[in-house]
Design an enzyme around this catalytic site. Structure first.
Site, PDB file in Angstrom:
ATOM      1  N   GLU A  48       0.959  -1.323   0.023  1.00 54.91           N
ATOM      2  CA  GLU A  48       0.099  -0.055   0.032  1.00 54.91           C
ATOM      3  C   GLU A  48       0.974   1.269  -0.089  1.00 54.91           C
ATOM      4  O   GLU A  48       1.623   1.562   1.036  1.00 54.91           O
ATOM      5  CB  GLU A  48      -0.876  -0.015   1.154  1.00 54.91           C
ATOM      6  CG  GLU A  48      -2.314   0.876   1.165  1.00 54.91           C
ATOM      7  CD  GLU A  48      -1.983   2.388   0.872  1.00 54.91           C
ATOM      8  OE1 GLU A  48      -2.584   2.644  -0.082  1.00 54.91           O
ATOM      9  OE2 GLU A  48      -1.425   2.949   1.778  1.00 54.91           O
ATOM     10  N   CYS A  76       4.640  -2.180  -9.024  1.00 57.81           N
ATOM     11  CA  CYS A  76       3.298  -1.721  -8.313  1.00 57.81           C
ATOM     12  C   CYS A  76       3.516  -0.501  -7.507  1.00 57.81           C
ATOM     13  O   CYS A  76       3.384   0.519  -7.856  1.00 57.81           O
ATOM     14  CB  CYS A  76       2.711  -2.860  -7.731  1.00 57.81           C
ATOM     15  SG  CYS A  76       0.703  -2.738  -7.569  1.00 57.81           S
ATOM     16  N   ILE A 128      -2.700  -6.400  -9.387  1.00 62.99           N
ATOM     17  CA  ILE A 128      -3.524  -6.178  -8.431  1.00 62.99           C
ATOM     18  C   ILE A 128      -3.598  -4.892  -7.866  1.00 62.99           C
ATOM     19  O   ILE A 128      -2.596  -4.076  -7.345  1.00 62.99           O
ATOM     20  CB  ILE A 128      -2.821  -7.074  -7.011  1.00 62.99           C
ATOM     21  CG1 ILE A 128      -2.316  -8.504  -7.538  1.00 62.99           C
ATOM     22  CG2 ILE A 128      -3.676  -6.957  -5.749  1.00 62.99           C
ATOM     23  CD1 ILE A 128      -1.676  -9.327  -6.549  1.00 62.99           C
ATOM     24  N   ARG A 129      -4.706  -4.133  -7.959  1.00 59.10           N
ATOM     25  CA  ARG A 129      -5.103  -2.974  -7.725  1.00 59.10           C
ATOM     26  C   ARG A 129      -3.899  -2.043  -8.344  1.00 59.10           C
ATOM     27  O   ARG A 129      -3.358  -1.086  -7.723  1.00 59.10           O
ATOM     28  CB  ARG A 129      -5.109  -2.546  -6.259  1.00 59.10           C
ATOM     29  CG  ARG A 129      -6.379  -3.255  -5.731  1.00 59.10           C
ATOM     30  CD  ARG A 129      -6.402  -2.965  -3.815  1.00 59.10           C
ATOM     31  NE  ARG A 129      -6.037  -1.646  -3.621  1.00 59.10           N
ATOM     32  CZ  ARG A 129      -5.374  -1.255  -2.740  1.00 59.10           C
ATOM     33  NH1 ARG A 129      -4.839  -2.241  -1.914  1.00 59.10           N
ATOM     34  NH2 ARG A 129      -5.275  -0.026  -2.279  1.00 59.10           N
ATOM     35  N   HIS A 165       2.905  -7.441 -10.683  1.00 59.11           N
ATOM     36  CA  HIS A 165       3.777  -8.174  -9.630  1.00 59.11           C
ATOM     37  C   HIS A 165       4.773  -9.324 -10.103  1.00 59.11           C
ATOM     38  O   HIS A 165       4.253 -10.349 -10.353  1.00 59.11           O
ATOM     39  CB  HIS A 165       2.963  -8.652  -8.607  1.00 59.11           C
ATOM     40  CG  HIS A 165       2.330  -7.588  -7.922  1.00 59.11           C
ATOM     41  ND1 HIS A 165       3.123  -7.196  -6.428  1.00 59.11           N
ATOM     42  CD2 HIS A 165       1.212  -6.736  -7.879  1.00 59.11           C
ATOM     43  CE1 HIS A 165       2.115  -6.218  -5.949  1.00 59.11           C
ATOM     44  NE2 HIS A 165       1.102  -6.006  -6.681  1.00 59.11           N
ATOM     45  N   GLU A 167       7.013 -11.021  -8.792  1.00 54.43           N
ATOM     46  CA  GLU A 167       7.417 -11.960  -7.901  1.00 54.43           C
ATOM     47  C   GLU A 167       6.067 -13.064  -7.817  1.00 54.43           C
ATOM     48  O   GLU A 167       6.446 -13.915  -7.079  1.00 54.43           O
ATOM     49  CB  GLU A 167       7.754 -11.137  -6.681  1.00 54.43           C
ATOM     50  CG  GLU A 167       6.277 -10.873  -5.966  1.00 54.43           C
ATOM     51  CD  GLU A 167       5.748  -9.629  -6.322  1.00 54.43           C
ATOM     52  OE1 GLU A 167       4.986  -8.949  -5.555  1.00 54.43           O
ATOM     53  OE2 GLU A 167       6.225  -8.818  -7.383  1.00 54.43           O
TER      54      GLU A 167
END
EC number: 4.3.3.6
Length: 187
Positions: A48, A76, A128-129, A165, A167
């Site tokens: 975040e 990200c 992801i977002r 991402h 990873e």
């Protein structure tokens, strides 16, 4: 063997460490500014971005990272943190000449996986977002990856930023190999 630091504040730190080992580099978890000593590159993982930014301020990372002369990879939220702005008040490193659209693809439930191209190779990307690049603010910023017409990867100088991402996918090692070959080994 190259030593890649991974900012260990939040995110998929262990997964990044595993990926770094796959490209025959040594991962080093960065928890304090003193841990930055002796690394050849730094990875700023997802998580975040507002929380990571506040913790970076609290732990004294902002100025230290701004002044690093080594390659930096942001994934990200790491892309968000490297940028010049997001349209939201939050701590940023302010070292990558782009603006970012945070959560450009929607909420957590809108997360998805897709094949994209990075460095001429197809890679299975996990979004992801995920953010997207909004505006490119200087001519030295190069686009290195797109999702349709959306910019999801850029580079500028010794900085590489991607909105997905690597990873979290089996072939995500492609992104780390690209970073190693085009940034770390050239530094």
């Amino acid at each position: 063997m190259k030593i890649m630091g991974i900012l260990g504040i939040q995110g998929d730190i262990e997964e990044h460490e595993d990926a770094v080992r796959k490209i025959n580099c040594i991962p080093k978890r960065i928890r304090t500014v003193d841990d930055l000593e002796g690394i050849d590159a730094l990875i700023i993982p997802g998580g975040e971005s507002t929380t990571i930014g506040k913790l970076m301020v609290s732990y004294g990372f902002i100025d230290k990272i701004r002044n690093l002369k080594i390659p930096i990879l942001g994934t990200c939220a790491g892309m968000v943190l490297l940028s010049k702005g997001t349209g939201k008040e939050q701590p940023l490193l302010d070292i990558l000449n782009v603006t970012i659209k945070r959560n450009a693809y929607g909420s957590q439930k809108d997360s998805f996986e897709k094949e994209i191209v990075l460095g001429g190779k197809e890679i299975h990307a996990v979004f992801i977002r995920a953010p997207q690049v909004g505006d490119i603010l200087s001519k030295d910023v190069e686009i290195i990856s797109k999702d349709d017409e959306n910019i999801v990867g850029v580079k500028q100088g010794n900085i590489m930023a991607i909105s997905f991402h690597p990873e979290l996918s089996d072939d995500g090692v492609i992104a780390y190999e690209y970073f190693l070959k085009n940034f770390v080994e050239k530094n």
